[in-house]
Design an enzyme around this catalytic site. Sequence first.
Site, mmCIF file in Angstrom:
data_model
loop_
_atom_site.group_PDB
_atom_site.id
_atom_site.type_symbol
_atom_site.label_atom_id
_atom_site.label_comp_id
_atom_site.label_asym_id
_atom_site.label_seq_id
_atom_site.Cartn_x
_atom_site.Cartn_y
_atom_site.Cartn_z
ATOM 1 N N ILE A 65 2.833 13.486 2.744
ATOM 2 C CA ILE A 65 2.174 12.757 1.650
ATOM 3 C C ILE A 65 0.919 12.085 2.208
ATOM 4 O O ILE A 65 0.958 11.488 3.292
ATOM 5 C CB ILE A 65 3.117 11.670 1.071
ATOM 6 C CG1 ILE A 65 4.508 12.256 0.743
ATOM 7 C CG2 ILE A 65 2.497 10.995 -0.145
ATOM 8 C CD1 ILE A 65 4.547 13.379 -0.261
ATOM 9 N N ALA A 115 15.544 10.527 13.534
ATOM 10 C CA ALA A 115 16.903 9.963 13.619
ATOM 11 C C ALA A 115 17.072 8.827 12.611
ATOM 12 O O ALA A 115 18.113 8.719 11.952
ATOM 13 C CB ALA A 115 17.175 9.461 15.036
ATOM 14 N N VAL A 145 11.502 -6.610 7.159
ATOM 15 C CA VAL A 145 12.819 -6.122 6.713
ATOM 16 C C VAL A 145 13.820 -5.964 7.860
ATOM 17 O O VAL A 145 15.015 -5.851 7.624
ATOM 18 C CB VAL A 145 12.716 -4.785 5.928
ATOM 19 C CG1 VAL A 145 12.002 -4.980 4.609
ATOM 20 C CG2 VAL A 145 12.072 -3.694 6.771
ATOM 21 N N ASN A 201 11.605 1.173 1.073
ATOM 22 C CA ASN A 201 10.448 2.032 1.350
ATOM 23 C C ASN A 201 9.755 1.694 2.673
ATOM 24 O O ASN A 201 9.127 2.561 3.274
ATOM 25 C CB ASN A 201 9.462 1.888 0.180
ATOM 26 C CG ASN A 201 8.105 2.478 0.496
ATOM 27 O OD1 ASN A 201 7.919 3.697 0.465
ATOM 28 N ND2 ASN A 201 7.135 1.634 0.824
ATOM 29 N N LYS A 241 15.565 8.473 9.766
ATOM 30 C CA LYS A 241 15.608 8.986 8.391
ATOM 31 C C LYS A 241 16.904 9.763 8.113
ATOM 32 O O LYS A 241 17.431 9.716 7.002
ATOM 33 C CB LYS A 241 14.380 9.865 8.124
ATOM 34 C CG LYS A 241 13.057 9.095 8.169
ATOM 35 C CD LYS A 241 13.002 7.981 7.135
ATOM 36 C CE LYS A 241 11.643 7.309 7.056
ATOM 37 N NZ LYS A 241 11.579 6.243 6.063
ATOM 38 N N TYR A 270 11.879 8.576 14.682
ATOM 39 C CA TYR A 270 11.656 8.574 13.227
ATOM 40 C C TYR A 270 12.641 9.508 12.503
ATOM 41 O O TYR A 270 13.254 9.135 11.504
ATOM 42 C CB TYR A 270 10.210 9.002 12.958
ATOM 43 C CG TYR A 270 9.780 8.976 11.518
ATOM 44 C CD1 TYR A 270 9.428 7.778 10.899
ATOM 45 C CD2 TYR A 270 9.696 10.147 10.767
ATOM 46 C CE1 TYR A 270 9.009 7.756 9.574
ATOM 47 C CE2 TYR A 270 9.277 10.133 9.450
ATOM 48 C CZ TYR A 270 8.932 8.931 8.856
ATOM 49 O OH TYR A 270 8.516 8.919 7.546
ATOM 50 N N ARG A 298 0.845 -1.210 0.000
ATOM 51 C CA ARG A 298 0.000 0.000 0.000
ATOM 52 C C ARG A 298 0.879 1.258 0.000
ATOM 53 O O ARG A 298 2.103 1.166 0.029
ATOM 54 C CB ARG A 298 -0.933 -0.010 1.199
ATOM 55 C CG ARG A 298 -0.222 0.003 2.549
ATOM 56 C CD ARG A 298 -1.267 -0.086 3.650
ATOM 57 N NE ARG A 298 -0.706 -0.443 4.932
ATOM 58 C CZ ARG A 298 -0.471 0.425 5.909
ATOM 59 N NH1 ARG A 298 -0.686 1.695 5.736
ATOM 60 N NH2 ARG A 298 0.011 0.003 7.064
HETATM 61 P P1 NAP Z 1 2.333 3.166 4.764
HETATM 62 O O1 NAP Z 1 1.129 3.475 3.936
HETATM 63 O O2 NAP Z 1 2.188 2.993 6.242
HETATM 64 O O3 NAP Z 1 3.079 1.916 4.129
HETATM 65 C C1 NAP Z 1 4.214 1.367 4.739
HETATM 66 C C2 NAP Z 1 4.364 -0.040 4.254
HETATM 67 O O4 NAP Z 1 5.506 -0.624 4.916
HETATM 68 C C3 NAP Z 1 3.155 -0.904 4.594
HETATM 69 O O5 NAP Z 1 2.832 -1.681 3.466
HETATM 70 C C4 NAP Z 1 3.672 -1.762 5.736
HETATM 71 O O6 NAP Z 1 3.092 -3.043 5.817
HETATM 72 C C5 NAP Z 1 5.125 -1.904 5.377
HETATM 73 N N1 NAP Z 1 5.944 -2.321 6.505
HETATM 74 C C6 NAP Z 1 5.904 -1.852 7.762
HETATM 75 N N2 NAP Z 1 6.798 -2.498 8.520
HETATM 76 C C7 NAP Z 1 7.415 -3.401 7.721
HETATM 77 C C8 NAP Z 1 8.417 -4.370 7.920
HETATM 78 N N3 NAP Z 1 8.989 -4.562 9.110
HETATM 79 N N4 NAP Z 1 8.807 -5.145 6.878
HETATM 80 C C9 NAP Z 1 8.228 -4.993 5.663
HETATM 81 N N5 NAP Z 1 7.277 -4.076 5.408
HETATM 82 C C10 NAP Z 1 6.866 -3.294 6.432
HETATM 83 O O7 NAP Z 1 3.445 4.288 4.613
HETATM 84 P P2 NAP Z 1 3.760 5.348 3.453
HETATM 85 O O8 NAP Z 1 3.204 6.636 3.895
HETATM 86 O O9 NAP Z 1 3.451 4.820 2.112
HETATM 87 O O10 NAP Z 1 5.344 5.452 3.655
HETATM 88 C C11 NAP Z 1 6.289 4.773 2.858
HETATM 89 C C12 NAP Z 1 7.675 5.303 3.189
HETATM 90 O O11 NAP Z 1 7.689 6.719 2.966
HETATM 91 C C13 NAP Z 1 8.080 5.103 4.656
HETATM 92 O O12 NAP Z 1 9.438 4.803 4.732
HETATM 93 C C14 NAP Z 1 7.807 6.452 5.271
HETATM 94 O O13 NAP Z 1 8.618 6.669 6.404
HETATM 95 C C15 NAP Z 1 8.164 7.362 4.131
HETATM 96 N N6 NAP Z 1 7.568 8.706 4.230
HETATM 97 C C16 NAP Z 1 6.209 8.862 4.209
HETATM 98 C C17 NAP Z 1 5.696 10.156 4.327
HETATM 99 C C18 NAP Z 1 4.222 10.422 4.313
HETATM 100 O O14 NAP Z 1 3.860 11.597 4.489
HETATM 101 N N7 NAP Z 1 3.362 9.459 4.111
HETATM 102 C C19 NAP Z 1 6.558 11.239 4.443
HETATM 103 C C20 NAP Z 1 7.911 11.040 4.459
HETATM 104 C C21 NAP Z 1 8.414 9.752 4.341
HETATM 105 P P3 NAP Z 1 1.694 -3.275 6.592
HETATM 106 O O15 NAP Z 1 0.652 -2.725 5.693
HETATM 107 O O16 NAP Z 1 1.607 -4.766 6.740
HETATM 108 O O17 NAP Z 1 1.821 -2.563 7.902
#
Ligand code: NAP
Length: 245
Positions: A186, A155, A62, A88, A157, A153, A13
């Site tokens: 996002i 730290a 991971v 990711n 990143k 978080y 997702r």
């Molecule tokens: P998200 O919708 O919460 O998706 C994160 C995904 O990572 C989920 O599919 C989750 O699986 C999976 N995951 C979590 N723990 C895991 C593990 N131990 N091993 C394998 N997969 C794992 O998050 P997102 O917003 O798309 O974020 C994606 C990346 O962008 C992240 O690194 C986040 O820190 C970064 N980011 C996001 C934003 C934002 O505003 N959204 C901003 C800056 C950076 P489950 O569905 O099973 O939990």
Amino acid sequence: MKGQTAIITGSARGIGRTTAEEFAKRGVNVVIVDIDESIAKESAEEIKEQFGVASLGVKADVSKPEDVKVLFEEAVKKFEKVEILVNNAGITRDNLLIRMKDEEWDAVLNINLKGAFLCSREAVKVMSKIKYGRIINIASVVAFIGNAGQVNYSASKAGLVAMTKTIAKEYASRGITVNAVAPGFIQTAMTDKLPDKVKEEMLRMIPLSRFGTTQDVANAIIFLALPESGYITGQVIHVNGGMYM
Ligand code: NAP
């Protein structure tokens, strides 16, 4: 990129899923990684049907070295090579410093930072053999500006950004580039859970006056993954609507 293989962690997702679909649109075979086996396999199947590429769904946490090893073994068994890795998978466990529990610190550092380390370590072994690779780490704007409530978080990143530069230096001679994308705010499940007040404050900080989409981030990831981006390494692309310049 057609015919290449991309492993995208946390890709059932959010940003990971959109990125996997963008790779598939370009004829790249995708490996969908999630902690939940059925979700990983279902997502891989959906992408295969929708875009006509080969896909593989793998259950892996991971942060666990043994899972990451199996992930790469399965990917290589099916596709022989892996040209692209997108680190990711990420989580948040927010709390103010004084209230932050050891478990909250450990969970975030283990998944966001150690997870990217473990996947990159396996990836460079496979990519070195073909003297080609693209590793793209998903960092965050908070690595650069900090954020109250996110000591763990931010730290993790910031560590990811430093790791990006170090691996870029170590593996440039093998044709492997390593870059990061730093999203701002996002709209995904990760940010949906924030209180409205926080969202309103965030919006005021964004010159382009909107939250980012998963597509905005995926576009930058695809750019860095292109063969034509081979002279870019150790860099961070900020995708944040001008929130941080
Ligand atoms: P998200 O919708 O919460 O998706 C994160 C995904 O990572 C989920 O599919 C989750 O699986 C999976 N995951 C979590 N723990 C895991 C593990 N131990 N091993 C394998 N997969 C794992 O998050 P997102 O917003 O798309 O974020 C994606 C990346 O962008 C992240 O690194 C986040 O820190 C970064 N980011 C996001 C934003 C934002 O505003 N959204 C901003 C800056 C950076 P489950 O569905 O099973 O939990």
